[in-house]
Scaffold this active site. Structure first.
Site, short mmCIF file in Angstrom:
data_model
loop_
_atom_site.label_atom_id
_atom_site.label_comp_id
_atom_site.label_asym_id
_atom_site.label_seq_id
_atom_site.Cartn_x
_atom_site.Cartn_y
_atom_site.Cartn_z
N ARG A 144 -9.96 -2.82 6.06
CA ARG A 144 -9.43 -2.88 7.44
C ARG A 144 -8.57 -1.65 7.73
NH1 ARG A 144 -6.27 -8.45 7.54
NH2 ARG A 144 -5.80 -7.76 5.44
N GLN A 152 2.01 -5.99 -3.26
CA GLN A 152 2.45 -6.09 -1.87
C GLN A 152 3.75 -5.29 -1.68
OE1 GLN A 152 1.39 -9.46 -3.41
NE2 GLN A 152 -0.52 -8.49 -2.83
N LYS A 208 3.00 10.12 -0.04
CA LYS A 208 2.15 10.60 1.06
C LYS A 208 2.85 11.59 1.98
CE LYS A 208 -1.53 7.97 1.87
NZ LYS A 208 -2.48 6.86 2.18
N ALA A 257 -3.98 -7.78 -3.71
CA ALA A 257 -3.53 -6.41 -3.99
C ALA A 257 -4.74 -5.49 -4.19
CB ALA A 257 -2.66 -6.39 -5.24
N HIS A 281 -4.68 -1.66 -5.80
CA HIS A 281 -3.86 -0.54 -6.28
C HIS A 281 -4.79 0.60 -6.69
CE1 HIS A 281 -0.21 -3.34 -7.21
NE2 HIS A 281 -0.61 -3.39 -5.96
N ARG A 303 2.83 -28.65 -7.05
CA ARG A 303 2.63 -29.21 -8.39
C ARG A 303 1.25 -29.81 -8.61
NH1 ARG A 303 8.17 -32.31 -7.75
NH2 ARG A 303 7.15 -32.61 -5.76
N LYS A 318 1.83 2.16 -5.12
CA LYS A 318 2.37 1.63 -6.39
C LYS A 318 1.45 1.93 -7.57
CE LYS A 318 2.38 -2.39 -4.35
NZ LYS A 318 2.13 -2.02 -2.95
N GLY A 319 0.15 1.71 -7.35
CA GLY A 319 -0.82 1.92 -8.43
C GLY A 319 -0.75 3.33 -8.98
N THR A 325 -5.83 -11.55 3.55
CA THR A 325 -6.98 -10.90 2.90
C THR A 325 -8.05 -11.95 2.55
OG1 THR A 325 -5.98 -11.19 0.72
CG2 THR A 325 -5.50 -9.11 1.87
N ASP A 365 0.81 -1.23 0.00
CA ASP A 365 0.00 0.00 0.00
C ASP A 365 0.84 1.27 0.00
OD1 ASP A 365 -2.23 -1.66 0.11
OD2 ASP A 365 -2.28 -1.61 2.29
#
Ligand code: GDP
Ligand code: IMO
Ligand code: MG
Length: 423
Positions: A303, A224, A331, A39, A41, A143, A16-17, A129, A13
């Site tokens: 959350r 992440q 930020k 995720a 974003h 596998r 990135k987006g 999540t 968080d």
């Protein structure tokens, strides 16, 4: 051309987006390489806010191609809802969004297994999540997984049934109560698969390597953050993929020698959602203020995010393991007007002062040692040029650049595309 890589340096968080969206105009292809619908974003522009889960954050730029790489895990149900969210914006995703055949599918029973596993852990739960991420990657490494390419096989339904039945037996093995209606979940799942199949499935490693040869520019988008990495994060309170730079190589099929810039993103403070150690966490009014001003609520689960001071010990560690070449501080605007600011520059580890991240950063072992900084009073959100940044913020930035020995090239001063200052 090479691949540039963008990843989060904290517990996710970081923003990135937003930055992928800002950078997309410089790239032909945006490629997600790991994670899945855990995720969230967030992108903001023209007064609209979008939250993307599995779809790369370049999707709003008509000229760019968006690749979901082999390292990603896809939940068709969530994915289709995401596509529907794009419908009002006239995005031609059928042409600009392509998916690796080698990406693994999250089945409804993976989600149930996630819930059962967490419920069985009680207080020791990871704080997942609950999107089925852990169980899906477990099936991948065990596998047993089902991949996007399997949707093209006649045997898909058989494969699905065998794995889902096995999962039901595993769910029963957990001694926990979870309510579910699998028939209903499967109707939703198979409907979503029909829609998913309208998209183009590709051999993405081939596609990306050919694109590089023909001079195309690629930006790999991480999900992440490095402290949630399965190997290097605060295990076991981590996600189930490699969120660090190496994950881009395995998650896209690009060689390490092809990675050029590594953009490391961090917040001017720290947040974490879910359980696990967080040495600089604040439990006082200052932490509450960060959460309030920064609107620190999870984009996926809603959350409350835990908040605390910037942790330079952890940041040095994540810059190192990722080989970060440029930093982006997000930020910064949130901290305006705080009485003063702190950066954790060392830990008191079992009575000794250390500046590296030890094996165990649980509270009983680690106490942060802080350096205090004056805070700026100015509102940053309308600033557009580095020359406008207040001197106290420049001091904060200079200190970090000197300690990390990496330039901070972007200072983000708000959630909107436009609130981005290049240095
Ligand atoms: P990601 O998962 O790394 O893409 O980040 P998220 O989208 O989950 O969380 C970042 C949140 O901060 C989102 O709500 C963004 O809109 C917001 N955001 C991003 N950059 C800034 C910034 O510089 N200032 C402020 N105030 N908000 C920001
Ligand atoms: P973006 O890409 C913040 C956290 C969860 C939990 C742990 C394991 O938006 O930065 P999982 O669902 O993977 O089993 O959860 O990891 N987590 C995130 N925290 N941002 C994320 O993604 C996250 N994805 C997972 O809260 O603690
Ligand atoms: Mg997020």
């Amino acid at each position: 051309m090479a691949v540039d890589l963008l990843l989060g340096l904290q517990w996710g968080d970081e923003g990135k987006g937003k930055i992928v969206d800002v950078l997309t105009r410089d790239y032909n292809i945006i490629a997600r390489f790991q994670g899945g619908p855990n995720a969230g974003h967030t992108l903001e522009f023209d007064g609209i806010k979008h939250v993307l889960r599995t779809i790369p954050s370049g999707i709003f730029h008509k000229e760019s191609m968006n690749v979901i790489g082999n390292g990603v895990v896809i939940d068709p149900v969530v994915f289709v809802k995401e596509l529907e969210g794009l419908d009002p914006y006239n995005i031609d995703y059928i042409s600009t969004l392509i998916i690796s055949r080698k990406a693994h599918l999250i089945l409804p029973t993976h989600r149930l297994l996630d819930a059962a596993s967490e419920a069985s852990k009680g207080k020791a739960k990871i704080g997942s999540t609950l999107k089925g991420i852990g169980p899906t990657y477990m099936d991948k490494t065990g596998r047993n997984g089902i991949r996007v390419g399997d949707l093209e096989l006649k045997t898909f339904k058989q494969k699905y049934r065998a794995l889902a039945d096995k999962h039901v037996a595993m769910i029963n093995f957990y001694d926990v109560e979870i309510q579910y209606d699998l028939d209903e979940m499967e109707v939703e799942f198979f409907d979503a698969i029909k829609k998913l199949k309208e998209l183009t499935f590709i051999d993405s490693e081939e596609y990306l390597n050919q694109a590089m040869k023909s001079g195309k520019t690629i930006l790999a988008e991480g999900a992440q953050g490095s402290l949630l990495d399965i190997d290097f994060g605060t295990y076991p309170f981590v996600t189930s993929s490699n969120t660090t730079a190496a994950g881009a190589c395995t998650g896209l099929g690009v060689a390490p020698s092809k990675i050029k810039e590594v953009f490391g993103i961090f917040k001017a403070y720290t947040t974490r959602v879910g359980s696990g150690p967080f040495p600089t966490e604040l439990f006082d009014k200052v932490g509450e203020e960060m959460a309030k001003v920064g609107r620190e609520f999870g984009a996926v689960t809603g959350r409350a995010r835990r908040c605390g001071w910037l942790d330079l010990v952890a940041l040095k560690y994540t810059c190192e393991i990722n080989g970060v070449t440029q930093l982006m501080m997000m930020k910064s605007d949130v901290l305006s007007g705080f009485k003063n600011l702190k950066i954790c520059t060392a830990y008191n580890y079992k009575g000794e002062t250390i500046t590296h991240l030890p094996y165990n950063i649980e509270e009983e072992n680690v106490a942060p040692i802080y350096t205090t900084f004056k805070c700026w009073k100015e509102d940053l959100t309308k600033m557009t040029d580095a020359s406008q940044l207040p001197s106290e913020l420049n001091e904060y930035i200079d200190f970090l650049e000197k300690e990390l020995e990496i330039p901070i090239k972007v200072v983000s001063v708000g959630p909107d595309r436009k609130q981005t200052i290049h240095r």
